[in-house]
Write a protein that holds these residues in place. Structure first.
Motif, PDB file in Angstrom:
ATOM      1  N   GLY A  17       1.140  -1.241  -0.473  1.00 21.60           N
ATOM      2  CA  GLY A  17       0.048  -0.132   0.167  1.00 21.60           C
ATOM      3  C   GLY A  17       1.081   1.517  -0.228  1.00 21.60           C
ATOM      4  N   ALA A  18       1.913   1.210   1.002  1.00 14.34           N
ATOM      5  CA  ALA A  18       3.059   2.265   0.768  1.00 14.34           C
ATOM      6  C   ALA A  18       3.407   2.611  -0.364  1.00 14.34           C
ATOM      7  N   ILE A  19       3.841   1.424  -1.137  1.00 13.33           N
ATOM      8  CA  ILE A  19       4.630   1.566  -2.763  1.00 13.33           C
ATOM      9  C   ILE A  19       2.867   2.157  -3.507  1.00 13.33           C
ATOM     10  N   ARG A  20       2.083   1.479  -3.675  1.00 17.73           N
ATOM     11  CA  ARG A  20       1.055   2.003  -4.906  1.00 17.73           C
ATOM     12  C   ARG A  20       0.653   3.126  -4.500  1.00 17.73           C
ATOM     13  N   VAL A  21       0.123   4.007  -2.703  1.00 23.13           N
ATOM     14  CA  VAL A  21      -0.385   5.270  -2.674  1.00 23.13           C
ATOM     15  C   VAL A  21       0.356   6.471  -2.628  1.00 23.13           C
ATOM     16  N   SER A  22       1.167   6.022  -1.923  1.00 22.22           N
ATOM     17  CA  SER A  22       1.783   6.849  -1.813  1.00 22.22           C
ATOM     18  C   SER A  22       2.499   8.136  -2.635  1.00 22.22           C
ATOM     19  N   THR A  23       2.852   7.589  -4.064  1.00 18.74           N
ATOM     20  CA  THR A  23       3.698   8.295  -4.727  1.00 18.74           C
ATOM     21  C   THR A  23       2.595  10.004  -5.342  1.00 18.74           C
ATOM     22  N   PRO A  24       1.109   9.669  -5.493  1.00 21.17           N
ATOM     23  CA  PRO A  24       0.151  11.768  -5.074  1.00 21.17           C
ATOM     24  C   PRO A  24       0.764  11.929  -4.114  1.00 21.17           C
ATOM     25  N   PHE A  25       0.672  11.653  -3.324  1.00 17.75           N
ATOM     26  CA  PHE A  25       1.081  12.406  -1.073  1.00 17.75           C
ATOM     27  C   PHE A  25       2.656  12.645  -2.110  1.00 17.75           C
ATOM     28  N   LEU A 229      -5.451  18.150  -0.778  1.00 14.05           N
ATOM     29  CA  LEU A 229      -4.886  18.893   0.303  1.00 14.05           C
ATOM     30  C   LEU A 229      -4.136  18.194   1.602  1.00 14.05           C
ATOM     31  N   MET A 230      -4.499  17.273   1.689  1.00 12.68           N
ATOM     32  CA  MET A 230      -3.321  15.197   2.757  1.00 12.68           C
ATOM     33  C   MET A 230      -2.089  16.131   2.073  1.00 12.68           C
ATOM     34  N   ALA A 231      -1.563  16.473   1.300  1.00 15.57           N
ATOM     35  CA  ALA A 231      -0.062  16.319   1.127  1.00 15.57           C
ATOM     36  C   ALA A 231       0.031  17.965   1.596  1.00 15.57           C
ATOM     37  N   VAL A 232      -0.956  18.765   1.421  1.00 16.05           N
ATOM     38  CA  VAL A 232      -0.025  20.377   2.024  1.00 16.05           C
ATOM     39  C   VAL A 232      -0.117  20.084   3.429  1.00 16.05           C
ATOM     40  N   ALA A 233      -0.688  19.397   4.380  1.00 16.81           N
ATOM     41  CA  ALA A 233      -0.751  19.019   5.544  1.00 16.81           C
ATOM     42  C   ALA A 233       0.630  18.255   5.842  1.00 16.81           C
ATOM     43  N   LEU A 234       0.612  17.468   4.916  1.00 16.14           N
ATOM     44  CA  LEU A 234       1.870  16.699   5.339  1.00 16.14           C
ATOM     45  C   LEU A 234       3.263  17.451   5.083  1.00 16.14           C
ATOM     46  N   VAL A 235       2.800  18.487   4.467  1.00 14.96           N
ATOM     47  CA  VAL A 235       4.687  19.322   4.519  1.00 14.96           C
ATOM     48  C   VAL A 235       4.974  19.658   5.788  1.00 14.96           C
ATOM     49  N   ILE A 236       3.380  20.016   6.212  1.00 10.70           N
ATOM     50  CA  ILE A 236       3.889  20.537   7.605  1.00 10.70           C
ATOM     51  C   ILE A 236       4.080  19.378   8.641  1.00 10.70           C
ATOM     52  N   PHE A 237       3.695  18.403   8.347  1.00  5.62           N
ATOM     53  CA  PHE A 237       4.219  17.407   9.675  1.00  5.62           C
ATOM     54  C   PHE A 237       5.741  16.506   8.886  1.00  5.62           C
ATOM     55  N   ALA A 238       6.090  17.324   7.738  1.00 11.50           N
ATOM     56  CA  ALA A 238       7.081  17.065   7.606  1.00 11.50           C
ATOM     57  C   ALA A 238       8.528  18.004   7.521  1.00 11.50           C
ATOM     58  N   ARG A 239       8.149  19.207   8.496  1.00 13.22           N
ATOM     59  CA  ARG A 239       8.899  19.828   8.502  1.00 13.22           C
ATOM     60  C   ARG A 239       9.527  20.514   6.871  1.00 13.22           C
ATOM     61  N   ALA A 244      12.094  14.110   4.296  1.00  8.52           N
ATOM     62  CA  ALA A 244      11.201  13.601   5.046  1.00  8.52           C
ATOM     63  C   ALA A 244       9.676  13.662   4.939  1.00  8.52           C
ATOM     64  N   CYS A 245       9.264  14.199   3.333  1.00 10.88           N
ATOM     65  CA  CYS A 245       8.283  14.224   2.298  1.00 10.88           C
ATOM     66  C   CYS A 245       7.744  12.990   2.297  1.00 10.88           C
ATOM     67  N   PHE A 246       9.024  12.323   1.984  1.00 13.13           N
ATOM     68  CA  PHE A 246       8.958  11.393   1.386  1.00 13.13           C
ATOM     69  C   PHE A 246       8.859  10.638   2.383  1.00 13.13           C
ATOM     70  N   GLY A 247       9.257  10.016   3.912  1.00 14.52           N
ATOM     71  CA  GLY A 247       9.014   9.812   4.603  1.00 14.52           C
ATOM     72  C   GLY A 247       7.158   9.491   4.890  1.00 14.52           C
ATOM     73  N   ALA A 248       7.087  10.164   5.046  1.00 10.37           N
ATOM     74  CA  ALA A 248       5.693  11.193   5.584  1.00 10.37           C
ATOM     75  C   ALA A 248       4.853  10.334   4.117  1.00 10.37           C
ATOM     76  N   ALA A 249       5.222  10.357   3.040  1.00 11.06           N
ATOM     77  CA  ALA A 249       4.332   9.686   1.774  1.00 11.06           C
ATOM     78  C   ALA A 249       3.876   8.296   2.472  1.00 11.06           C
ATOM     79  N   LEU A 286       2.302  15.250  14.566  1.00  8.83           N
ATOM     80  CA  LEU A 286       2.052  16.776  15.886  1.00  8.83           C
ATOM     81  C   LEU A 286       2.197  16.775  16.530  1.00  8.83           C
ATOM     82  N   ILE A 287       0.980  16.767  17.981  1.00 13.97           N
ATOM     83  CA  ILE A 287       1.061  16.645  19.050  1.00 13.97           C
ATOM     84  C   ILE A 287       2.636  16.196  20.005  1.00 13.97           C
ATOM     85  N   ALA A 288       3.240  15.060  19.554  1.00  9.54           N
ATOM     86  CA  ALA A 288       4.222  15.045  20.481  1.00  9.54           C
ATOM     87  C   ALA A 288       5.776  15.626  20.116  1.00  9.54           C
TER      88      ALA A 288
END
Lengths: 307, 371
Positions: A17-25, A229-239, A244-249, A286-288
């Motif tokens: 799933g990580a390989i299949r679904v992550s690319t757009p993210f 939209l989720m990917a935009v949030a993911l950028v903040i998540f990945a600092r 880190a974007c790659f990992g988060a995706a 994000l909380i942690a």
């Protein structure tokens, strides 16, 4: 087909799933990281993603070449980014408001132009089988890796290196951290930000092409369920760090596979909760990693949300 | 939103009434003076290889009728949006017969608009019209579970692993009936067969449907069907994983010609044209209409090249039994998959049994849960 893997199917499905679904993210978040590093937020990438999916599918169908489709998606994405960038260069224009407008415009245009392409079947992008060493069909299926995923992974490393070690990266970071400093250096912040937004848009367009040309591999109006939209949030998540974007995706892609696979091994109660797993994960991380004492590390100084 | 005493809509309604008064004596449509305007509202794109396409094919048949004008709107959400759509069809296009085709349009939306427009007929798909609801509202639906039962028979013959899979949207009665019927059909071939179900939680979620299909293939299912609005993604993904597929809603054979066994399709063209003809002739459509294979509400896709002779024979024999009427797919002795008795030996629920429309269980042999 008759291999029963029991609970081993869960980690396998998460990897697959990580390989299949992550690319757009991955593509959208890399594009957004680039844009935000220059000091602008482009919330319109969801619209760019959907338009990229449509234009990629349409061109692939009309020309018979999925790679021309990817190219078309990138060009359309760049155009959307350029429009956003140019409008935001005008005085007293809010980038977030323009982003939302661009998102709705992109989706509307994609639905309008995409109507004749819902039914036809366009050629898919090729995948490389990394599962040749295994006899187990599930492993082979999970390790079908699309070329775009590999390109995305390479791009993440490249962007990370570029931002850290090159003159272009430094310029981008200066513009993103302080408009005044950039002006003092003789740089043109508006121009640089517009270019960064256009490149970011091109990335998002490619992310959309992956959706329509590989997985799930067809164009319809419901193709994106908010990945942009989720990917935009993911950028903040990945600092704002491309690696880190790659990992988060990967994390989001893998977590998305959790709901279906748990049902398939018989954990069927409460699947709505498992579907929410990626979002719970985001909240948790994000909380942690938050701190009441200091500002978000890595946040570009000129970003309107951190100013 | 607040309405002034004379709102735009109210004004238009009033002026439409004045204009309409001039043509009052002309109540029938058959005399050819004013065509009957029929409106169709779809929840998704009308070429989705699925639910909406099935209805749009019905609408296309209506469009070909003499003295009828068809207006259509797609991608209308199951919210206040559908009320606006219907009102604009009534007020601007002068529609007198409406087909709001999505399940969620019924309550509260159709039930809210109908009393305000007593001279307009509302025909809603899948809803449950009961006594006391507005008399200008009708609901119609077909026993498509029987189609999934026939799908199941071809699946039972095709499966090697004795595991078949079902990608489902939400655990509502119609979906549960389809899942149960699919398995029970397969169990007519081999009582050892089990059916794995995965719920995606929404009617249309492309990536999740693809993931669910992959998870089913990983779990060893080798025949897959679905109940989502647009089965295109499930069909293509399953065929890509070398699984056989059974279609739903419309004919998806072009998407996987080698792997497609058969499919349970809606057959709205005949139903819609006969309903429209009733209105053209000045008659009234029944408020509650149901029908199955024999009544032409549903049909089966032509059997695919992978269907064996034995499979074909059992398929045709069962189909003939269903056509004869009173067929019960859900019959005793039968338990649900938590052990409760659904039907004792000799008991059964025929296809037209209204109890089936409130189904809340998965039968024994289905791996999955309704919550």
């Amino acid at each position: 087909m008759d291999t029963d893997l029991g609970y081993w199917i869960i980690p396998l499905a998460i990897i697959g799933g990580a390989i299949r679904v992550s690319t757009p993210f991955l593509f959208v978040s890399l594009g957004e990281a680039l844009t935000e590093r220059s000091g602008r937020i482009n919330l319109g990438l969801e619209g760019t993603l959907v338009f990229g999916a449509m234009s990629g599918y349409a061109v692939a169908y009309l020309t018979g070449s999925p790679w021309l489709g990817v190219l078309a998606a990138a060009l359309c994405g760049a155009l959307f980014g350029l429009v956003h960038g140019v409008i935001c260069s005008l005085p007293r224009v809010n980038d977030i408001a323009i982003g939302i407008a661009m998102m709705i415009l992109g989706m509307g245009l994609a639905f309008y132009f995409g109507k004749p392409f819902v039914q036809p079947v366009a050629p898919d992008l090729p995948a490389i089988s990394f599962g040749w060493w295994s006899d187990i069909p599930q492993v082979r299926a999970a390790l079908e890796v699309n070329v775009l995923f590999l390109i995305g992974a390479g791009l993440a490393v490249l962007l990370w290196w570029m931002l850290r070690a090159t003159r272009v990266g430094l310029t981008l970071r200066v513009v993103g951290d302080s408009t005044d400093a950039a002006r003092a250096m003789g740089l043109r912040p508006a121009l640089i930000r517009t270019c960064a937004t256009a490149v970011g848009g091109a990335f998002a367009g490619v992310g959309g092409a992956y959706l329509s040309l590989y997985y799930p591999g067809s164009w319809n109006e419901g193709i994106s369920s908010g990945q942009g939209l989720m990917a935009v949030a993911l950028v903040i998540f990945a600092r704002w760090n491309p690696l880190a974007c790659f990992g988060a995706a990967l994390l989001f892609g893998g977590a998305g596979a959790l709901g279906p696979v748990l049902q398939s091994v018989g954990v069927s109660e409460g699947y709505y909760l498992f579907f929410a797993a990626p979002y719970v994960l985001t909240l948790g991380v994000l909380i942690a990693t938050s701190s009441p004492k200091r500002a978000m590390t890595g946040a570009p100084g000129e970003l309107s949300i951190t100013k | 939103m607040s309405f002034s005493p004379l709102s735009r809509r109210g004004f238009l309604k009033g002026s439409a009434a004045v204009a309409g008064a001039a043509t009052l004596p002309n109540l029938g449509y058959a005399d050819g003076h004013s065509p009957l305007t029929v409106g169709f509202v779809y929840v998704g794109p009308k070429d989705d290889f699925g639910y909406n396409q099935a209805h749009a094919e019905g609408a296309a048949a209506v469009k070909a009728m003499e003295g009828v004008v068809v207006v259509e709107e797609e991608n209308v959400a199951e919210t206040i949006d559908v009320q606006k759509s219907m009102e604009s069809m009534i007020n601007f296009d002068d529609a007198k017969l409406l087909f709001p085709t999505s399940f969620g349009y019924f309550d509260p939306h159709v039930l809210a608009v109908a009393p305000k427009n007593p001279d307009v007929r509302f025909q809603h798909a899948a809803g449950l019209w009961t006594e006391g609801m507005p008399s200008n509202v009708g609901s119609y639906f077909g026993y498509i579970g029987m189609g999934q039962y026939l799908n199941g028979i071809t699946a039972g013959h095709a499966t090697q692993t004795k595991k078949i899979g079902f990608v489902a949207a939400k655990p509502i009665p119609q979906v549960l009936l389809n899942i149960n019927s699919f398995l029970l059909g397969a169990r007519q071939v081999d009582p050892e067969i089990t059916c794995q179900v995965i719920f995606t939680g929404e009617w249309s979620l492309a990536v999740k449907e693809a993931e669910a299909t992959n998870a089913l293939a990983d779990a060893g299912c080798d025949v897959i069907t679905c109940h989502v609005d647009g089965p295109k993604v499930v069909m293509e993904t399953a065929a890509g994983r070398d699984c056989f597929v059974c279609g739903y809603h419309a004919n998806q054979a072009p998407l996987a010609p080698e792997k497609y066994l058969t499919g349970a399709e809606w057959n709205w063209a005949g139903i819609y044209t006969s309903m429209v003809q009733t209105v053209l002739d000045g008659g009234t459509i029944d408020n509650f209409v149901r029908g199955g294979l024999a009544d032409g509400f549903i049909k089966m896709s032509p059997l695919g090249p992978a269907v064996s002779d034995a499979s074909r024979a059992q398929f045709e024999a069962t189909k003939a039994e269903i056509m004869a009427g009173g067929f019960a797919a859900i019959k005793g002795p039968l338990k649900d998959n938590t052990g409760n008795v659904i039907a004792a030996d000799g008991e059964g629920f025929a296809e037209d049994d209204i109890a089936l429309e409130s189904m809340n269980y998965l039968v024994e042999g289905v791996i999955g849960s309704t919550s």
